[in-house]
Design a protein around this motif. Sequence first.
Motif, mmCIF file in Angstrom:
data_model
loop_
_atom_site.group_PDB
_atom_site.id
_atom_site.type_symbol
_atom_site.label_atom_id
_atom_site.label_comp_id
_atom_site.label_asym_id
_atom_site.label_seq_id
_atom_site.Cartn_x
_atom_site.Cartn_y
_atom_site.Cartn_z
ATOM 1 N N GLY A 77 43.617 20.091 -40.891
ATOM 2 C CA GLY A 77 42.307 19.500 -40.686
ATOM 3 C C GLY A 77 42.454 18.189 -39.932
ATOM 4 N N PRO A 78 41.375 17.755 -39.288
ATOM 5 C CA PRO A 78 41.439 16.495 -38.553
ATOM 6 C C PRO A 78 41.289 15.304 -39.498
ATOM 7 C CG PRO A 78 39.241 17.403 -38.391
ATOM 8 C CD PRO A 78 40.077 18.402 -39.158
ATOM 9 N N ASP A 79 41.908 14.219 -39.148
ATOM 10 C CA ASP A 79 41.661 12.933 -39.800
ATOM 11 C C ASP A 79 41.831 12.980 -41.329
ATOM 12 O OD1 ASP A 79 41.069 10.221 -39.603
ATOM 13 O OD2 ASP A 79 38.914 10.540 -39.837
ATOM 14 N N LEU A 80 42.886 13.659 -41.803
ATOM 15 C CA LEU A 80 43.117 13.743 -43.241
ATOM 16 C C LEU A 80 43.693 12.432 -43.756
ATOM 17 C CD1 LEU A 80 44.566 17.338 -43.706
ATOM 18 C CD2 LEU A 80 42.206 16.547 -43.975
ATOM 19 N N LYS A 81 43.138 11.940 -44.846
ATOM 20 C CA LYS A 81 43.548 10.687 -45.476
ATOM 21 C C LYS A 81 43.966 10.955 -46.917
ATOM 22 C CE LYS A 81 42.041 8.303 -41.916
ATOM 23 N NZ LYS A 81 42.958 7.945 -40.881
ATOM 24 N N VAL A 82 44.763 10.032 -47.454
ATOM 25 C CA VAL A 82 45.165 10.061 -48.856
ATOM 26 C C VAL A 82 44.380 8.953 -49.557
ATOM 27 C CG1 VAL A 82 47.082 9.802 -50.479
ATOM 28 C CG2 VAL A 82 47.474 10.847 -48.233
ATOM 29 N N TYR A 83 43.644 9.332 -50.602
ATOM 30 C CA TYR A 83 42.859 8.361 -51.363
ATOM 31 C C TYR A 83 43.336 8.331 -52.803
ATOM 32 C CZ TYR A 83 39.056 8.732 -47.801
ATOM 33 O OH TYR A 83 38.297 8.736 -46.666
ATOM 34 N N LEU A 84 43.320 7.146 -53.403
ATOM 35 C CA LEU A 84 43.328 7.012 -54.856
ATOM 36 C C LEU A 84 41.865 6.891 -55.219
ATOM 37 C CD1 LEU A 84 46.134 4.413 -55.683
ATOM 38 C CD2 LEU A 84 46.104 6.835 -56.241
ATOM 39 N N SER A 85 41.404 7.669 -56.200
ATOM 40 C CA SER A 85 39.981 7.724 -56.507
ATOM 41 C C SER A 85 39.735 7.671 -58.013
ATOM 42 C CB SER A 85 39.392 9.022 -55.928
ATOM 43 O OG SER A 85 38.026 9.141 -56.236
ATOM 44 N N THR A 86 38.548 7.209 -58.367
ATOM 45 C CA THR A 86 38.160 7.172 -59.783
ATOM 46 C C THR A 86 37.604 8.509 -60.255
ATOM 47 O OG1 THR A 86 35.969 6.336 -59.206
ATOM 48 C CG2 THR A 86 37.668 4.689 -59.720
ATOM 49 N N ALA A 87 37.465 9.475 -59.340
ATOM 50 C CA ALA A 87 36.918 10.789 -59.682
ATOM 51 C C ALA A 87 37.524 11.844 -58.762
ATOM 52 C CB ALA A 87 35.391 10.780 -59.539
ATOM 53 N N ALA A 88 37.176 13.100 -58.993
ATOM 54 C CA ALA A 88 37.697 14.209 -58.194
ATOM 55 C C ALA A 88 36.962 14.340 -56.864
ATOM 56 C CB ALA A 88 37.607 15.509 -58.978
ATOM 57 N N TYR A 89 36.261 13.318 -56.453
ATOM 58 C CA TYR A 89 35.570 13.259 -55.169
ATOM 59 C C TYR A 89 35.597 11.804 -54.703
ATOM 60 C CZ TYR A 89 32.003 11.978 -58.532
ATOM 61 O OH TYR A 89 31.340 11.376 -59.574
ATOM 62 N N PRO A 90 35.435 11.558 -53.426
ATOM 63 C CA PRO A 90 35.559 10.180 -52.917
ATOM 64 C C PRO A 90 34.300 9.343 -53.131
ATOM 65 C CG PRO A 90 35.243 11.680 -51.101
ATOM 66 C CD PRO A 90 35.332 12.520 -52.344
ATOM 67 N N GLU A 91 34.205 8.750 -54.302
ATOM 68 C CA GLU A 91 33.082 7.860 -54.574
ATOM 69 C C GLU A 91 33.581 6.412 -54.584
ATOM 70 O OE1 GLU A 91 29.527 8.502 -57.377
ATOM 71 O OE2 GLU A 91 30.965 7.309 -58.513
ATOM 72 N N GLN A 92 34.437 6.090 -55.528
ATOM 73 C CA GLN A 92 35.105 4.786 -55.557
ATOM 74 C C GLN A 92 36.586 5.068 -55.337
ATOM 75 O OE1 GLN A 92 34.069 3.055 -59.309
ATOM 76 N NE2 GLN A 92 32.159 2.226 -58.508
ATOM 77 N N PHE A 93 37.092 4.648 -54.185
ATOM 78 C CA PHE A 93 38.449 5.029 -53.816
ATOM 79 C C PHE A 93 39.107 3.949 -52.980
ATOM 80 C CE2 PHE A 93 35.668 6.514 -50.469
ATOM 81 C CZ PHE A 93 36.344 6.179 -49.306
#
Length: 139
Positions: A77-93
């Motif tokens: 995929g394009p522009d894939l990033k690695v996030y640390l997140s407070t949930a299983a989706y990118p809300e607070q990360f």
Amino acid sequence: MKKAIYFFASVFMLVSCEAEGELTRPLPPVAIDETATPQFQGNFEPTSGISATGKVKIYLENGTYRLDFEDVTVSNGPDLKVYLSTAAYPEQFVNIGNFNANHVYTIPQVVNVSDYSHVLIHCQQYNHLFAYALLQPIQ
């Protein structure tokens, strides 16, 4: 005159797009030291239409947290990033950097790793989550 302005504007845009930021420059290879202690781990789960497998571990090494992937494969995929997140989706990360399954990431000192429960692989360009891993403490 219009052509000259268009030419200079085009050159400026090309040059400014080439500049690398902290999260887009190629990452130098980093390895986990033998003395590092694993703190958290999780298994990746893919989202709909995506293929993803593998594990993530976060190690503590000389007071610095490092994130490492083990046997991770993810759909391209394009522009894939690695996030640390407070949930299983990118809300607070926190964006850790460009995704590379063969790279070990140094987590910035200002990040309190225990505040984050998930590692995400996310397509920033299209705002599409590819995979998530629930982090569990290693006893």
